[in-house]
Scaffold this active site. Structure first.
Site, PDB file in Angstrom:
ATOM      1  N   SER A 449       0.837  -1.196   0.000  1.00  6.00           N
ATOM      2  CA  SER A 449       0.000   0.000   0.000  1.00  6.00           C
ATOM      3  C   SER A 449       0.877   1.253   0.000  1.00  6.00           C
ATOM      4  O   SER A 449       1.691   1.445  -0.910  1.00  6.00           O
ATOM      5  CB  SER A 449      -0.949  -0.042   1.198  1.00  6.00           C
ATOM      6  N   ASP A 501      -8.924  -4.649  -6.224  1.00  9.57           N
ATOM      7  CA  ASP A 501      -8.336  -3.729  -5.266  1.00  9.57           C
ATOM      8  C   ASP A 501      -8.505  -2.286  -5.736  1.00  9.57           C
ATOM      9  O   ASP A 501      -8.180  -1.936  -6.867  1.00  9.57           O
ATOM     10  CB  ASP A 501      -6.848  -4.077  -5.099  1.00  9.57           C
TER      11      ASP A 501
END
Length: 677
Positions: A449, A501
């Site tokens: 991330s 995602d």
């Protein structure tokens, strides 16, 4: 849409948003009225306690008051359910009904107070059922009144009185005041300034526990500018966004189901492309353990809910600094123990661990990975409010990189975080110490991330001094680096993206595209909003066939979509490129933000099989090489957040490495989208 105008200001609620709240209150009022009527009929003429006459009059007036409120709520539900998002004409009487319902709160408040006085002073000798009924009426009134106050706070728009005024013509249509273009520009600038100030104050309130230094003030200002300008040129309320997301999700699913089978070109099992994917997949599964371990004890306990606390409790308070000198390391506590448990490394394998966390300064650790013969730098992802501020500082910042032809720029917040770690590694001698211990090892940088984005830019900065460097970025943010940097990074960075995602598809241009698509979906659909939301909730929970919502396009010219929705124009909307681009599926001709891309080569991991499955069914995955063009649109799905979680990514990669002979897809798609292996 648009926001309803009552009491002289605009609110964050539309005239078609009152179906569900009014229906819920209607149900409560109906049960309340029936119960009161039953009590009155059973005790009529037998109120023989001290305040019996008062009680009789109280119940009669309460029944009448409840009846009037019920009728008003029925009218609100009926009128609010009329028309469509695009057509508020049948709901033009809604403000009058809202005023009428608001006026009824006054006698209800008075009657609740009188009921409380009767219970305290005149209820002696009355039957418990009578006293209980009055107490229930009083409590119910106060609960509803307090709920109304909370609802007003929620839908209050601080900018409601700042929006430009509009005029109605004789046919009830809304027109714009004829202002010169300079006046219109000034009005737009003023509205943007006020909106930015409001958002900056909200951020300061939300982050009141953080130090108010120059970095934080600059971050608050830049984030406020970004957020305030996003929906400033539209007249959307939150329910419009929810309805648009529901429609867009079903539309995307319909397109996915109707897509033609991909052209398949089989590769031999010994294909160099397949062997490359297998090798990189093995390394990705290995390094993802370190990227997940960088989160410390919170992720470890979350991933091991039954045993995590017990495994960590013995060493959490034990200090290891006396035994092993971690250069510049912060107090570690449970974090170090969880990292040891997750990675399987020994204490002596760690060179540096830092859990220091400020805006633009994120935790990381440096260790020796003897299995892969690597000096490993693992960067933590988003885990604190300070990390969120780093994420949201999304404007572009120039980046100077040797050997790259083309414009080099990157996400400002992540770029500054990478520079912070770069200075720690180089200036503080952390990398020098590591390579003094293991000079033959290569440098590997990884993260998930925010950590993936930081690791990628850090790898770009270190590439010139460490030419054999490798970087594995798991679920990196899509709006990270310029095209020139993305092409350059393909030599040494591999990005791993799982399923739908959201984060790898998250960039300012992609969000602008999403806004444009949402506007087009709600402008085309001719179903009432409450039906869209009900069908959307059912589809998200239970699945089924995507609904084929009729559209209004049969009765309208395509070019009419470049006009503000609902026929209600404002100066802000007239200047909007969002509405002007609605008539085309292409992006606006003049994008307002610089394009940003994913780093390196993209390894795309998807579920193999039906998109919806039983909760306890086993998930199988497939992996393929993809390109950054496949992530230019945000995909709406219940999995868009779950697929980003580090434990889910780690589980998927482990599953692939256990069964990779059948998980690597032997096919190839068109060059414009995916190269599937």
């Amino acid at each position: 849409m648009p926001g309803m105008v009552v009491f002289g200001r605009r609110w964050r609620i539309a005239s078609d948003d009152l179906v569900f709240p009014a229906a819920f209150e209607l149900l409560i009022r109906a049960v309340w009225w029936v119960g009161t009527l039953f009590l009155y009929i059973n005790h009529k003429g037998r109120f023989d306690c001290q305040g019996g006459a008062y009680l009789h009059n109280y119940l009669v007036v309460l029944l009448v008051l409840l009846a009037v409120i019920i009728l008003t709520l029925c009218a609100i539900v009926y009128v609010s359910a009329q028309g469509t998002i695009m057509n508020p004409g049948p709901r033009r009487s809604m403000p009058v009904l809202v005023y009428a319902r608001a006026l009824l709160y006054a006698p209800e408040l008075v009657w609740a107070c009188l009921g409380a006085v009767w219970v305290s002073d005149n209820s002696t000798g009355c039957k418990p059922a009578e006293v209980g009924a009055v107490i229930g009426a009083v409590v119910s009134s106060w609960i509803i009144l307090l709920s109304m106050v909370v609802g007003v706070v929620i839908v209050f728009d601080p900018l409601g009185s700042k929006r430009p005024s509009v005029l109605l013509d004789g046919q009830g249509q809304v027109g714009v005041r004829d202002l010169e273009s300079s006046e219109s520009s000034q009005l737009f600038y003023t509205a943007h300034t006020v909106a930015s100030r409001v958002w900056e104050n909200r951020l300061r309130l939300l982050c009141c526990c953080l130090p108010q230094d120059d970095n934080h003030r600059a971050a608050f200002s830049s984030i406020a500018q970004l957020v305030s300008g996003f929906f400033l040129d539209t007249d959307l309320v939150p329910s419009d966004i929810a309805a648009g997301l529901a429609l867009l999700h079903q539309e995307q699913d319909k397109m996915e189901r109707s897509r033609d089978p991909d052209e398949v070109l089989t590769h031999s099992p010994s294909s160099p492309i397949r062997e490359d994917l297998e090798m990189e997949l093995e390394k990705a599964a290995h390094y993802m353990r370190f990227a997940a371990a960088a989160y410390g004890w919170p992720l470890y306990v979350y991933s091991n809910p039954l045993t995590g606390v017990c495994k960590l409790s013995g060493d959490c308070c034990r200090s290891r600094h006396e035994e092993y000198d971690l250069v510049g390391g912060d107090h570690l506590g449970c974090h170090f123990t969880s990292i040891l448990q997750s990675t399987g490394l020994q204490y002596r394998d760690f060179i540096h661990i830092s859990f220091h966390n400020q805006i633009y300064e994120i935790p990381f650790f440096v260790a020796l990975d003897h299995k892969r013969e690597a000096v490993l730098v693992a960067v933590r992802g988003t885990l604190s409010l300070k990390d969120v501020l780093t994420d949201l500082s999304a404007e572009c910042e120039n980046l100077s990189v040797e050997g790259v032809s083309g414009t080099c720029y990157a996400h400002k917040g992540i770029s500054q975080a990478a520079n912070y770690i770069y200075k720690k590694l180089v200036n503080d001698g952390i990398l020098s110490q590591a390579f003094n211990i293991a000079p033959e090892y290569k440098l590997v940088i990884t993260g998930h991330s925010l950590g993936a984005g930081t690791a990628s830019l850090l790898a770009v900065l270190l590439r010139s001094t460490h030419p054999t460097l490798e970087c594995f970025a798991f679920s990196p943010p899509g709006g990270l680096m310029s095209k020139a940097l993305a092409d350059y990074s393909k030599q040494f960075i591999i990005s791993v993206v799982l399923g739908k995602d959201l984060v790898p598809r998250l960039s300012i241009p992609n969000m602008e595209d999403l806004k444009r698509r949402l506007l087009k979906m709600v402008s085309n659909c001719n179903k009432p909003k409450y039906k869209i939301l009900m069908r959307g909730c059912w589809y998200e929970v239970f699945g089924g066939t995507p609904d084929d919502f009729p559209t209004e396009m049969e009765d309208r010219r395509e070019e009419e979509l470049n006009q503000p929705l609902l026929g209600e124009e404002s100066l802000l909307v007239r200047r909007s490129t969002t509405y002007q681009s609605l008539s085309s599926d292409d992006s606006p001709a003049h994008p307002t933000h610089l394009p940003l891309f994913l780093p390196g080569r993209v390894m795309y991991v998807t579920e193999d099989g039906p998109t919806r499955r039983h909760c306890f069914s086993q998930v199988r995955y497939r992996t393929e090489w993809s390109s950054e063009t496949s992530f230019r649109n945000v995909l709406i799905s219940p999995r868009m957040i779950a697929d980003h979680m580090p434990d889910v990514v780690l589980r998927a990669l482990r599953s692939l490495t256990r069964e990779h002979p059948s998980a690597l897809c032997p096919s190839s798609m068109s060059n414009s989208h995916l190269n599937v292996i």
